[in-house]
Design a protein around this motif. Structure first.
Motif, mmCIF file in Angstrom:
data_model
loop_
_atom_site.group_PDB
_atom_site.id
_atom_site.type_symbol
_atom_site.label_atom_id
_atom_site.label_comp_id
_atom_site.label_asym_id
_atom_site.label_seq_id
_atom_site.Cartn_x
_atom_site.Cartn_y
_atom_site.Cartn_z
ATOM 1 N N TRP A 1 -2.641 14.118 -1.605
ATOM 2 C CA TRP A 1 -2.863 13.054 -0.516
ATOM 3 C C TRP A 1 -3.183 12.080 -1.337
ATOM 4 O O TRP A 1 -3.977 12.348 -2.277
ATOM 5 N N VAL B 1 1.340 -1.105 0.171
ATOM 6 C CA VAL B 1 -0.050 0.146 -0.458
ATOM 7 C C VAL B 1 0.714 1.448 0.102
ATOM 8 O O VAL B 1 1.789 1.914 0.758
ATOM 9 N N ASP B 2 0.477 2.041 -1.268
ATOM 10 C CA ASP B 2 1.742 3.093 -0.895
ATOM 11 C C ASP B 2 1.015 4.461 -1.152
ATOM 12 O O ASP B 2 -0.275 4.841 -1.357
ATOM 13 N N THR B 3 1.187 5.162 0.341
ATOM 14 C CA THR B 3 0.355 6.448 0.644
ATOM 15 C C THR B 3 2.007 7.707 -0.203
ATOM 16 O O THR B 3 2.506 7.660 0.168
ATOM 17 N N ARG C 1 -3.186 7.698 -2.869
ATOM 18 C CA ARG C 1 -2.966 5.949 -1.900
ATOM 19 C C ARG C 1 -3.559 5.053 -3.304
ATOM 20 O O ARG C 1 -4.249 4.900 -3.946
#
Length: 241
Positions: A46, A36-38, A48
């Motif tokens: 922001w 999971v890339d944020t 994700r």
């Protein structure tokens, strides 16, 4: 008394296991991790996404991995990386390491540096320099979507600097008076100057996963305000034994 000494002996054995140096993992084609890339940019930016990384080929000192964004119709990106998951790219005509999160064998207290200077990286800067020192901190428990892990933590403290390119900006506007339209313009000259900031990175490496289960990269501007943060957290994996 026997039970107490057995407990102490087990505790000492566990401590020895966690204190040992960790060798490079035996990576194999087909090993796969989903993260999971944020991405956080500025005060409000922001985003994700889920990203899948698969080992396609393992060579003597490098490997080919494919990176695919889950849910995307685009084909995966294939990239050569080091067997220690280091990344290199062209810097002023030479391949240089720009990111090295791991240097095997890993052991508490080990240190290494990553440093490079790039000329004319973009229109705004005539040069950029990145310098960081990485240190193996030791064992730490970490929680990610894939579960809880006992991980070897690596931290990096560093700084960046850039020489701002000279530029001339012109602001033009028109003003209409009784005699007709008159065009006015004003020029502003930006002189070369150097600016700098800080950066911080952390990686949680789990031997059984053959890779870090969590990674954080943060960048700070010249005033110490965080401008961006990149976070990877393991969601699932399929790795060979």
């Amino acid at each position: 008394m026997v039970g107490r000494w057995c407990f102490v002996a087990v505790g000492m054995w566990c401590g020895a296991v966690f204190a040992e140096s960790l060798p490079a993992p035996a990576l194999k084609a087909g090993d796969n991790w989903v993260y999971v890339d944020t991405v956080e940019t500025g005060p409000q930016g922001w985003s994700r996404k889920n990203e899948s990384i698969t080992v396609e080929r393992v060579d003597a000192d490098s490997m080919l991995v494919s990176i695919r964004q889950e849910g995307s119709t685009q084909p995966p990106v294939e990239r050569l990386v080091g067997r220690d998951w280091s990344r290199s790219r062209d810097i002023n005509g030479t391949q240089q390491v720009v990111n090295r999160p791991l240097v095997f064998p890993l052991s508490s207290g080990k240190k290494w540096r990553v440093e490079y200077t790039e000329a004319n990286p973009n229109r705004q800067h005539t040069s950029e320099t990145f310098s960081s020192e990485l240190t193996v901190v030791g064992w730490e428990d970490v929680q990610v979507p894939a579960g809880s892990f006992r991980a070897m933590k690596i931290e990096a403290q560093g700084q960046w600097s850039a020489v701002v390119a000279p530029a001339v900006s012109t602001d033009s506007h028109g003003q209409v008076d009784a005699g007709g339209a008159v065009s006015l313009s004003q020029s502003q000259v930006t002189r070369p100057r150097t600016t700098s900031g800080r950066m911080y990175k952390a990686f949680w490496y789990v031997p059984e996963q053959k890779r870090f289960v969590k990674a954080v990269e943060e960048y700070y501007d010249s005033k110490g305000v965080r401008s961006s943060r990149y976070t990877e957290e393991l969601q699932s994996s399929k790795v060979s034994g």
